[in-house]
Design a protein around this motif. Structure first.
Motif, PDB file in Angstrom:
ATOM      1  N   VAL A 283     -45.027  -9.515 -24.400  1.00  0.00           N
ATOM      2  CA  VAL A 283     -43.873 -10.232 -23.878  1.00  0.00           C
ATOM      3  C   VAL A 283     -43.929 -11.722 -24.197  1.00  0.00           C
ATOM      4  CG1 VAL A 283     -44.839 -10.767 -21.606  1.00  0.00           C
ATOM      5  CG2 VAL A 283     -42.383 -10.394 -21.847  1.00  0.00           C
ATOM      6  N   SER A 284     -45.123 -12.236 -24.507  1.00  0.00           N
ATOM      7  CA  SER A 284     -45.234 -13.656 -24.859  1.00  0.00           C
ATOM      8  C   SER A 284     -44.521 -13.967 -26.180  1.00  0.00           C
ATOM      9  CB  SER A 284     -46.699 -14.072 -24.951  1.00  0.00           C
ATOM     10  OG  SER A 284     -47.347 -13.411 -26.019  1.00  0.00           O
ATOM     11  N   SER A 285     -44.178 -12.927 -26.930  1.00  0.00           N
ATOM     12  CA  SER A 285     -43.426 -13.120 -28.174  1.00  0.00           C
ATOM     13  C   SER A 285     -41.985 -13.496 -27.886  1.00  0.00           C
ATOM     14  CB  SER A 285     -43.449 -11.835 -29.009  1.00  0.00           C
ATOM     15  OG  SER A 285     -42.711 -10.804 -28.355  1.00  0.00           O
ATOM     16  N   MET A 286     -41.566 -13.311 -26.624  1.00  0.00           N
ATOM     17  CA  MET A 286     -40.190 -13.577 -26.188  1.00  0.00           C
ATOM     18  C   MET A 286     -39.194 -12.702 -26.947  1.00  0.00           C
ATOM     19  SD  MET A 286     -40.785 -15.691 -23.806  1.00  0.00           S
ATOM     20  CE  MET A 286     -39.174 -16.306 -23.294  1.00  0.00           C
ATOM     21  N   GLU A 287     -39.652 -11.538 -27.384  1.00  0.00           N
ATOM     22  CA  GLU A 287     -38.770 -10.576 -28.042  1.00  0.00           C
ATOM     23  C   GLU A 287     -38.086  -9.734 -26.973  1.00  0.00           C
ATOM     24  OE1 GLU A 287     -39.559  -8.683 -32.173  1.00  0.00           O
ATOM     25  OE2 GLU A 287     -40.223  -7.210 -30.701  1.00  0.00           O
ATOM     26  N   PHE A 288     -36.807  -9.512 -27.135  1.00  0.00           N
ATOM     27  CA  PHE A 288     -36.049  -8.738 -26.156  1.00  0.00           C
ATOM     28  C   PHE A 288     -34.915  -8.013 -26.871  1.00  0.00           C
ATOM     29  CE2 PHE A 288     -33.836 -12.715 -26.615  1.00  0.00           C
ATOM     30  CZ  PHE A 288     -32.493 -12.403 -26.494  1.00  0.00           C
ATOM     31  N   ALA A 289     -34.188  -7.206 -26.129  1.00  0.00           N
ATOM     32  CA  ALA A 289     -33.063  -6.467 -26.714  1.00  0.00           C
ATOM     33  C   ALA A 289     -31.877  -6.503 -25.768  1.00  0.00           C
ATOM     34  CB  ALA A 289     -33.455  -5.020 -26.991  1.00  0.00           C
ATOM     35  N   ILE A 290     -30.695  -6.635 -26.342  1.00  0.00           N
ATOM     36  CA  ILE A 290     -29.448  -6.501 -25.601  1.00  0.00           C
ATOM     37  C   ILE A 290     -28.664  -5.377 -26.260  1.00  0.00           C
ATOM     38  CG2 ILE A 290     -27.262  -7.573 -24.973  1.00  0.00           C
ATOM     39  CD1 ILE A 290     -28.573 -10.218 -24.842  1.00  0.00           C
ATOM     40  N   ALA A 291     -28.337  -4.351 -25.453  1.00  0.00           N
ATOM     41  CA  ALA A 291     -27.595  -3.196 -25.971  1.00  0.00           C
ATOM     42  C   ALA A 291     -28.280  -2.600 -27.194  1.00  0.00           C
ATOM     43  CB  ALA A 291     -26.156  -3.599 -26.300  1.00  0.00           C
ATOM     44  N   GLY A 292     -29.630  -2.628 -27.209  1.00  0.00           N
ATOM     45  CA  GLY A 292     -30.384  -2.032 -28.295  1.00  0.00           C
ATOM     46  C   GLY A 292     -30.621  -2.935 -29.479  1.00  0.00           C
ATOM     47  N   LYS A 293     -30.027  -4.131 -29.487  1.00  0.00           N
ATOM     48  CA  LYS A 293     -30.183  -5.083 -30.580  1.00  0.00           C
ATOM     49  C   LYS A 293     -31.359  -6.006 -30.283  1.00  0.00           C
ATOM     50  CE  LYS A 293     -29.001  -7.756 -34.123  1.00  0.00           C
ATOM     51  NZ  LYS A 293     -29.024  -7.342 -35.532  1.00  0.00           N
ATOM     52  N   VAL A 294     -32.372  -5.997 -31.149  1.00  0.00           N
ATOM     53  CA  VAL A 294     -33.582  -6.789 -30.925  1.00  0.00           C
ATOM     54  C   VAL A 294     -33.391  -8.208 -31.447  1.00  0.00           C
ATOM     55  CG1 VAL A 294     -36.045  -7.003 -31.451  1.00  0.00           C
ATOM     56  CG2 VAL A 294     -35.047  -4.755 -31.032  1.00  0.00           C
ATOM     57  N   MET A 295     -33.829  -9.170 -30.652  1.00  0.00           N
ATOM     58  CA  MET A 295     -33.821 -10.566 -31.069  1.00  0.00           C
ATOM     59  C   MET A 295     -34.912 -11.316 -30.318  1.00  0.00           C
ATOM     60  SD  MET A 295     -30.230 -11.699 -29.267  1.00  0.00           S
ATOM     61  CE  MET A 295     -29.425 -10.211 -29.855  1.00  0.00           C
ATOM     62  N   THR A 296     -35.086 -12.577 -30.639  1.00  0.00           N
ATOM     63  CA  THR A 296     -36.136 -13.386 -30.023  1.00  0.00           C
ATOM     64  C   THR A 296     -35.517 -14.602 -29.354  1.00  0.00           C
ATOM     65  OG1 THR A 296     -37.720 -12.686 -31.720  1.00  0.00           O
ATOM     66  CG2 THR A 296     -38.292 -14.625 -30.423  1.00  0.00           C
ATOM     67  N   PHE A 297     -36.000 -14.912 -28.149  1.00  0.00           N
ATOM     68  CA  PHE A 297     -35.528 -16.092 -27.427  1.00  0.00           C
ATOM     69  C   PHE A 297     -36.404 -17.289 -27.814  1.00  0.00           C
ATOM     70  CE2 PHE A 297     -35.295 -18.993 -23.842  1.00  0.00           C
ATOM     71  CZ  PHE A 297     -33.935 -19.065 -23.631  1.00  0.00           C
ATOM     72  N   PRO A 298     -35.827 -18.506 -27.994  1.00  0.00           N
ATOM     73  CA  PRO A 298     -34.397 -18.801 -27.830  1.00  0.00           C
ATOM     74  C   PRO A 298     -33.573 -18.254 -28.991  1.00  0.00           C
ATOM     75  CG  PRO A 298     -35.582 -20.751 -28.550  1.00  0.00           C
ATOM     76  CD  PRO A 298     -36.617 -19.714 -28.279  1.00  0.00           C
ATOM     77  N   CYS A 299     -32.334 -17.860 -28.683  1.00  0.00           N
ATOM     78  CA  CYS A 299     -31.443 -17.300 -29.690  1.00  0.00           C
ATOM     79  C   CYS A 299     -30.145 -18.112 -29.717  1.00  0.00           C
ATOM     80  CB  CYS A 299     -31.151 -15.835 -29.397  1.00  0.00           C
ATOM     81  SG  CYS A 299     -30.365 -15.581 -27.796  1.00  0.00           S
ATOM     82  N   THR A 300     -29.255 -17.753 -30.601  1.00  0.00           N
ATOM     83  CA  THR A 300     -27.994 -18.481 -30.744  1.00  0.00           C
ATOM     84  C   THR A 300     -26.830 -17.581 -30.366  1.00  0.00           C
ATOM     85  OG1 THR A 300     -27.651 -17.791 -33.041  1.00  0.00           O
ATOM     86  CG2 THR A 300     -28.998 -19.757 -32.666  1.00  0.00           C
ATOM     87  N   THR A 301     -25.650 -18.175 -30.258  1.00  0.00           N
ATOM     88  CA  THR A 301     -24.460 -17.374 -29.983  1.00  0.00           C
ATOM     89  C   THR A 301     -24.169 -16.429 -31.144  1.00  0.00           C
ATOM     90  OG1 THR A 301     -23.123 -19.215 -30.811  1.00  0.00           O
ATOM     91  CG2 THR A 301     -23.383 -19.037 -28.420  1.00  0.00           C
ATOM     92  N   THR A 302     -24.584 -16.784 -32.341  1.00  0.00           N
ATOM     93  CA  THR A 302     -24.406 -15.893 -33.494  1.00  0.00           C
ATOM     94  C   THR A 302     -25.224 -14.628 -33.320  1.00  0.00           C
ATOM     95  OG1 THR A 302     -24.001 -17.761 -34.984  1.00  0.00           O
ATOM     96  CG2 THR A 302     -24.654 -15.679 -35.996  1.00  0.00           C
ATOM     97  N   ASP A 303     -26.456 -14.773 -32.817  1.00  0.00           N
ATOM     98  CA  ASP A 303     -27.293 -13.600 -32.548  1.00  0.00           C
ATOM     99  C   ASP A 303     -26.626 -12.686 -31.533  1.00  0.00           C
ATOM    100  OD1 ASP A 303     -29.324 -14.537 -34.242  1.00  0.00           O
ATOM    101  OD2 ASP A 303     -30.180 -15.750 -32.621  1.00  0.00           O
ATOM    102  N   LEU A 304     -26.059 -13.273 -30.479  1.00  0.00           N
ATOM    103  CA  LEU A 304     -25.399 -12.488 -29.443  1.00  0.00           C
ATOM    104  C   LEU A 304     -24.124 -11.851 -29.974  1.00  0.00           C
ATOM    105  CD1 LEU A 304     -25.882 -14.907 -26.405  1.00  0.00           C
ATOM    106  CD2 LEU A 304     -27.249 -12.921 -27.039  1.00  0.00           C
ATOM    107  N   TYR A 305     -23.433 -12.538 -30.874  1.00  0.00           N
ATOM    108  CA  TYR A 305     -22.228 -11.982 -31.494  1.00  0.00           C
ATOM    109  C   TYR A 305     -22.596 -10.739 -32.299  1.00  0.00           C
ATOM    110  CZ  TYR A 305     -17.746 -11.756 -33.917  1.00  0.00           C
ATOM    111  OH  TYR A 305     -16.537 -11.333 -34.398  1.00  0.00           O
ATOM    112  N   ASP A 306     -23.704 -10.803 -33.026  1.00  0.00           N
ATOM    113  CA  ASP A 306     -24.162  -9.653 -33.812  1.00  0.00           C
ATOM    114  C   ASP A 306     -24.543  -8.477 -32.923  1.00  0.00           C
ATOM    115  OD1 ASP A 306     -23.766 -11.096 -36.116  1.00  0.00           O
ATOM    116  OD2 ASP A 306     -25.872 -11.690 -36.325  1.00  0.00           O
ATOM    117  N   ALA A 307     -24.910  -8.776 -31.666  1.00  0.00           N
ATOM    118  CA  ALA A 307     -25.279  -7.713 -30.727  1.00  0.00           C
ATOM    119  C   ALA A 307     -24.057  -7.087 -30.063  1.00  0.00           C
ATOM    120  CB  ALA A 307     -26.219  -8.266 -29.657  1.00  0.00           C
ATOM    121  N   GLY A 308     -22.859  -7.618 -30.341  1.00  0.00           N
ATOM    122  CA  GLY A 308     -21.644  -7.031 -29.781  1.00  0.00           C
ATOM    123  C   GLY A 308     -20.977  -7.854 -28.706  1.00  0.00           C
ATOM    124  N   TYR A 309     -21.462  -9.095 -28.512  1.00  0.00           N
ATOM    125  CA  TYR A 309     -20.893  -9.955 -27.476  1.00  0.00           C
ATOM    126  C   TYR A 309     -20.233 -11.183 -28.109  1.00  0.00           C
ATOM    127  CZ  TYR A 309     -23.744  -7.307 -24.153  1.00  0.00           C
ATOM    128  OH  TYR A 309     -24.300  -6.309 -23.407  1.00  0.00           O
TER     129      TYR A 309
END
Length: 242
Positions: A80-106
Motif C-alpha cells: 500500500v505504500s506504493s499508493m496504487e489504487f483502483a477506481i471501478a477496476g481502473k488502476v492508477m497511482t496517487f497523486p493522480c490527475t483529472t485526466t487519470d480519473l477521466y480515463d477511469a470513467g469519471y
C-alpha cells in the motif's frame, strides 16, 4: 334586396360553420394519428425490452456498475505504500490527475469544472504559501457513482479547477486499495492489513486512522464510534498529499 342580404348572411354563416367543423375534424384526426404513433411506439419499446436480453443496459445511460473483485484488478503490487489504487477496476497511482480519473470513467461536475482558482498569494501563512483550493465533484459518465476531490492551484496563473492538480480524493464504493481494502472493510480488517496507524484521531463521535507514506497519507474514517469499533465498516477512505 333585404331578402338577398339575409340569404347572403345565412350562407356566409353556414360556410364559416363548415370551415370550423373541417378544422375540428383535421385537429381530431391529427390527435388520433399522434396517439396511434405513441401507442405503437410504446408497444414496440415493450416488445424490444422483453425480447432483447441487453435492453435494460442499453436503456440505462447511468447503470449500476458491478464492483470489480480484488482478484480481477491488475494491481502490480500489494504494498500500500506504493499508493496504487483502483477506481471501478481502473488502476492508477496517487497523486493522480483529472485526466487519470477521466480515463477511469469519471468527469468533473460541469459547474465545478468552471471554477477559477486564483494564482498563489505571496502571503505566507504558518510557513506555507497561501494556495487557493476548491472541492469538486467527480461523476461517472456511464454508470452510477461519484466522489469528491480537492484541487489546488500551485501555478502562477489563474486556472480552471478542472486543470488544477488533485490534492485530496474522498473515495466512493468503487474504490479499492492495492491490498484489497475498501469501504466494505471493517476496523479489524484495516488494522490487520495496515498495522498500527501513524496517528489516531478522535473528533466527537468520529475516529480516524492515519497512515503516512512520504508526502502522502491514507486516512480511514469511522463515524458514530461511541458505540464501539468492533465490526464497524469504514465510512470513508481518503488519500491526500502534503
Amino acid at each position: 334586396m333585404e331578402e338577398n342580404t339575409e340569404r347572403d348572411e345565412v350562407y356566409e354563416q353556414f360556410m364559416q360553420d363548415l370551415q370550423a367543423k373541417k378544422k375540428r375534424q383535421v385537429k381530431r384526426t391529427i390527435r388520433e394519428v399522434i396517439m396511434v404513433v405513441i401507442i405503437l411506439g410504446v408497444i414496440g419499446f415493450v416488445v424490444w425490452f422483453l425480447t432483447d436480453p441487453e435492453a435494460s443496459e442499453k436503456v440505462s445511460l447511468r447503470k449500476e456498475k458491478a464492483p470489480v473483485a480484488y482478484a480481477d484488478i491488475p494491481f502490480t503490487t500489494k504494498d500500500v505504500s506504493s499508493m496504487e489504487f483502483a477506481i471501478a477496476g481502473k488502476v492508477m497511482t496517487f497523486p493522480c490527475t483529472t485526466t487519470d480519473l477521466y480515463d477511469a470513467g469519471y468527469s468533473m461536475n460541469e459547474s465545478d469544472a468552471k471554477i477559477m482558482l486564483g494564482k498563489p498569494a505571496s502571503l505566507m501563512i504558518d510557513g506555507y504559501k497561501a494556495y487557493e483550493t476548491a472541492i469538486c465533484k467527480m461523476e461517472a459518465r456511464d454508470f452510477k457513482g461519484e466522489f469528491d476531490v480537492s484541487v489546488i492551484n500551485t501555478g502562477t496563473k489563474e486556472t480552471a479547477a478542472v486543470n488544477c492538480p488533485i490534492h485530496t480524493i474522498w473515495f466512493d464504493e468503487q474504490f479499492m486499495l492495492c491490498n484489497g481494502l475498501s469501504q466494505t472493510s471493517t476496523y479489524e480488517e484495516i488494522l490487520a492489513a495496515m498495522g498500527k496507524p501513524d496517528e489516531e484521531k478522535k473528533i466527537s463521535s468520529m475516529k480516524e486512522l492515519y497512515y503516512e507514506y512520504g508526502t502522502c497519507t491514507i486516512i480511514f474514517s469511522f463515524c458514530d464510534t461511541y458505540t464501539g469499533m468492533e465490526g464497524k465498516v469504514c465510512d470513508r477512505i481518503w488519500m491526500t498529499i502534503d
